[in-house]
Design a protein around this motif. Structure first.
Motif, PDB file in Angstrom:
ATOM      1  N   GLY A 335       0.795  -1.223   0.000  1.00  0.00           N
ATOM      2  CA  GLY A 335       0.000   0.000   0.000  1.00  0.00           C
ATOM      3  C   GLY A 335       0.824   1.267   0.000  1.00  0.00           C
ATOM      4  O   GLY A 335       0.328   2.336  -0.361  1.00  0.00           O
ATOM      5  N   CYS A 336       2.105   1.166   0.380  1.00  0.00           N
ATOM      6  CA  CYS A 336       2.978   2.343   0.418  1.00  0.00           C
ATOM      7  C   CYS A 336       3.298   2.866  -0.980  1.00  0.00           C
ATOM      8  O   CYS A 336       3.821   3.975  -1.126  1.00  0.00           O
ATOM      9  N   ASN A 337       3.008   2.090  -2.010  1.00  0.00           N
ATOM     10  CA  ASN A 337       3.201   2.541  -3.388  1.00  0.00           C
ATOM     11  C   ASN A 337       1.996   3.332  -3.890  1.00  0.00           C
ATOM     12  O   ASN A 337       2.012   3.828  -5.013  1.00  0.00           O
ATOM     13  N   TYR A 338       0.976   3.414  -3.062  1.00  0.00           N
ATOM     14  CA  TYR A 338      -0.263   4.091  -3.444  1.00  0.00           C
ATOM     15  C   TYR A 338      -0.638   5.085  -2.349  1.00  0.00           C
ATOM     16  O   TYR A 338       0.174   5.395  -1.475  1.00  0.00           O
ATOM     17  N   ASP A 339      -1.865   5.557  -2.362  1.00  0.00           N
ATOM     18  CA  ASP A 339      -2.273   6.578  -1.396  1.00  0.00           C
ATOM     19  C   ASP A 339      -2.444   6.069   0.024  1.00  0.00           C
ATOM     20  O   ASP A 339      -2.619   6.875   0.948  1.00  0.00           O
ATOM     21  N   GLU A 340      -2.385   4.767   0.232  1.00  0.00           N
ATOM     22  CA  GLU A 340      -2.390   4.243   1.608  1.00  0.00           C
ATOM     23  C   GLU A 340      -1.179   4.746   2.384  1.00  0.00           C
ATOM     24  O   GLU A 340      -1.166   4.742   3.620  1.00  0.00           O
ATOM     25  N   LYS A 375      -3.155   3.441 -10.323  1.00  0.00           N
ATOM     26  CA  LYS A 375      -3.378   4.229  -9.120  1.00  0.00           C
ATOM     27  C   LYS A 375      -3.944   3.425  -7.953  1.00  0.00           C
ATOM     28  O   LYS A 375      -4.227   4.005  -6.901  1.00  0.00           O
ATOM     29  N   TYR A 376      -4.115   2.149  -8.130  1.00  0.00           N
ATOM     30  CA  TYR A 376      -4.675   1.314  -7.058  1.00  0.00           C
ATOM     31  C   TYR A 376      -3.997  -0.055  -7.090  1.00  0.00           C
ATOM     32  O   TYR A 376      -3.538  -0.516  -8.142  1.00  0.00           O
ATOM     33  N   PRO A 377      -3.932  -0.751  -5.937  1.00  0.00           N
ATOM     34  CA  PRO A 377      -3.358  -2.100  -5.901  1.00  0.00           C
ATOM     35  C   PRO A 377      -4.201  -3.077  -6.726  1.00  0.00           C
ATOM     36  O   PRO A 377      -5.411  -2.856  -6.904  1.00  0.00           O
ATOM     37  N   ASN A 402     -14.144   1.798 -16.351  1.00  0.00           N
ATOM     38  CA  ASN A 402     -13.840   0.725 -15.396  1.00  0.00           C
ATOM     39  C   ASN A 402     -12.578   1.039 -14.607  1.00  0.00           C
ATOM     40  O   ASN A 402     -12.533   0.875 -13.374  1.00  0.00           O
ATOM     41  N   ALA A 403     -11.532   1.480 -15.306  1.00  0.00           N
ATOM     42  CA  ALA A 403     -10.270   1.813 -14.619  1.00  0.00           C
ATOM     43  C   ALA A 403     -10.490   2.962 -13.648  1.00  0.00           C
ATOM     44  O   ALA A 403     -10.003   2.929 -12.506  1.00  0.00           O
ATOM     45  N   TYR A 404     -11.221   3.976 -14.092  1.00  0.00           N
ATOM     46  CA  TYR A 404     -11.497   5.120 -13.218  1.00  0.00           C
ATOM     47  C   TYR A 404     -12.349   4.701 -12.017  1.00  0.00           C
ATOM     48  O   TYR A 404     -12.070   5.104 -10.878  1.00  0.00           O
ATOM     49  N   ASP A 405     -13.365   3.888 -12.261  1.00  0.00           N
ATOM     50  CA  ASP A 405     -14.227   3.426 -11.166  1.00  0.00           C
ATOM     51  C   ASP A 405     -13.445   2.649 -10.116  1.00  0.00           C
ATOM     52  O   ASP A 405     -13.767   2.712  -8.919  1.00  0.00           O
ATOM     53  N   ASN A 406     -12.426   1.935 -10.546  1.00  0.00           N
ATOM     54  CA  ASN A 406     -11.596   1.207  -9.574  1.00  0.00           C
ATOM     55  C   ASN A 406     -10.834   2.165  -8.661  1.00  0.00           C
ATOM     56  O   ASN A 406     -10.580   1.851  -7.494  1.00  0.00           O
ATOM     57  N   THR A 407     -10.494   3.359  -9.181  1.00  0.00           N
ATOM     58  CA  THR A 407      -9.851   4.349  -8.309  1.00  0.00           C
ATOM     59  C   THR A 407     -10.834   4.856  -7.249  1.00  0.00           C
ATOM     60  O   THR A 407     -10.435   5.189  -6.132  1.00  0.00           O
TER      61      THR A 407
END
Length: 511
Positions: A335-340, A375-377, A402-407
């Protein structure tokens, strides 16, 4: 014709700049005239007049300016025109691919973009534009042998050209209103003046903005109740893709089950990050540089922490400004590679505070394009198939959405984790406020991403989510029809029970 044979012989400066003006027109102005045709009646007499006049003006005015550059010095002219053609080729790639307009706000986005973000835009198509529309014409420009003109001929050419341009301008007096109405967009699509003029305007306005802040009146903390506000600044999140707002895909599976979560209809004050973030932390819609929320509260003895995985913040004058590099040193896991990264150790940092009033700001980047799928795991890839290309027009709209909704699903997870942490802080009255800096276009009307002037931007770029959660026993959210980003400042003051002369109850969301 301008051929290899031409390069081996001398060419008059007037012929050369005319050729360059025609090439500049043909290579770089399809988006300009596409906008013109889409926004006037091109079959009417006035419409035909405007189109013909714009073509003539563009060809003659560009040739005139190029003539001035080469008259100063052939070396100066070659350098400048080579630079123009290269930048033009890159600019038109982005205009054609993402539907952007190079006005002052977009120039600000470009100049504030970091390398790791800009590198995601590099594609084969970009290099094709650069080579065929930038590098190859530049070779012709550099190798051309130009004949200089005597001063007498120079003055004669300048005078005749200026007279012709003034005649065309005044002949179109009846069309000035249409041109003035659309001047910002037309100016943002005219090469090379879109970026060259707007870069100058951007830095002139930045100089004004970097002046010393106007200090707000002192505030007073009214009680010793432990209270914490976690303000989450979203990136490119549009409300219509949140199931909380009625979207038919379940993008908020966690928030929808949490009590005391309220979603408000809201709009952003701009369609780009720097202005959107400034609006969120400002007390009013003012062009003046007033003290912003984190600076104001920090000066008035509130514990303030700003954690950022993004960019474009206004000047922040606090002790604890923590960027990605700082946060990464104490973060472990995928998660450290993302906004977590932003919520790692968040609860512990709040508990370690020696002050009763705490403001935490988390500046996310989750829904920023074009690489939405990065932008997400992987485990948050709920909707498939997804768009994995940065050339968004090459994906189907279903894949892109779909890709945007996953964000948004990932955003839902992060917000639920923050709420979970705050629930464990039993000694605190707490709230989480999530508001996006602006929205996002996902192919509607052939537009992508964001950054259009607010006056012409589609609703996808300014209708944003505004989500508030409050802990049990703390203040509740008022029943309001709509909110703006300027509600944040006053709502934070109210929740922390801070009295201030600039407090506006009409912009407070809490009961």
């Amino acid at each position: 014709m301008f051929t290899l044979k031409t390069l081996k012989s001398n060419i008059k400066i007037t012929h050369f700049v005319a050729i360059l003006s025609i090439l500049n027109f043909l290579f770089f102005h399809f988006p300009f005239f596409k906008f013109v045709f889409n926004n006037l009646d091109y079959q009417s007499f006035s419409g035909i007049t405007i189109i013909i006049s714009l073509i003539i003006l563009m060809l003659v005015l560009n040739a005139f300016m190029f003539y001035l550059f080469f008259s100063i010095s052939s070396y100066f002219g070659k350098f400048l025109l080579t630079l123009f053609f290269i930048i033009n080729s890159i600019s038109v790639y982005f205009i054609n691919t993402y539907g952007v307009i190079l006005d002052e706000s977009m120039i600000g986005n470009v100049l504030n973009t970091k390398f790791d973000e800009s590198s995601s835009f590099v594609t084969v198509k970009l290099f094709v534009y650069l080579i065929f529309f930038g590098i190859i014409p530049s070779i012709f420009i550099i190798k051309a042998k130009i004949i200089a003109v005597p001063w007498k001929n120079f003055l004669k050419t300048i005078s005749i050209t200026l007279l012709f341009l003034l005649t065309i301008i005044f002949a179109n007096a009846s069309n000035w209103l249409w041109i003035d109405k659309n001047s910002k967009t037309l100016g943002g699509l005219a090469m090379p003046w879109s970026y060259s003029v707007n870069i100058s305007l951007f830095y002139a306005h930045q100089y004004q903005k970097n002046q010393k802040e106007i200090i707000l009146p002192n505030a007073t903390i009214k009680d010793n109740q432990k209270s914490v506000v976690v303000l989450v600044i979203g990136e490119s999140a549009r409300s219509q893709n949140f199931s909380l707002y009625g979207y038919d895909k379940n993008t908020n599976p966690l928030l929808s089950k949490i009590p005391n979560v309220v979603h408000l209809n809201a709009t952003s004050c701009a369609t780009y990050t720097t202005a959107g973030v400034k609006g969120i932390v400002s007390h009013s819609d003012s062009g003046d540089l007033y003290e912003i929320l984190p600076n104001y509260l920090f000066r008035n003895k509130v514990e303030v922490v700003w954690r950022s995985n993004n960019w474009g913040e206004p000047p922040i004058h606090i002790k604890n400004f923590q960027d990605r590099a700082f946060l990464a040193t104490n973060c472990k896991g995928e998660g450290c590679n993302y906004d977590e990264l932003l919520i790692s150790g968040l609860k512990e940092q709040i508990q370690s505070s020696t002050k009763n009033k705490v403001l935490i700001v988390l500046h996310t980047s989750t829904s920023h394009g074009p690489s939405y799928s990065k932008k997400y795991p992987p485990q948050f890839e709920t909707f498939k198939p997804v768009c994995n290309s940065v050339e968004l027009g090459n994906c189907s709209q279903a894949e892109l959405i779909n890709a945007y909704d996953n964000t948004i699903v990932y955003t839902d997870y992060i917000l639920s984790k923050i709420i979970g942490d705050l629930k464990e802080l039993k000694d605190y009255k707490s709230t989480m406020i999530f508001v996006s800096d602006h929205g996002e276009s996902l192919g509607e009307k052939n537009l992508y991403m964001h950054g259009l002037p607010l006056s012409i931007a589609p609703k996808e770029q300014y209708e944003i989510p505004f989500i508030v959660w409050t802990s049990e026993g703390s203040k509740k959210v008022k029943s309001v029809k709509s909110a703006s980003q300027y509600h944040v400042f006053h709502s934070v003051l109210n929740f922390l029970n801070i009295e201030s002369p600039i407090y506006d109850e009409n912009k407070n969301l809490f009961q």
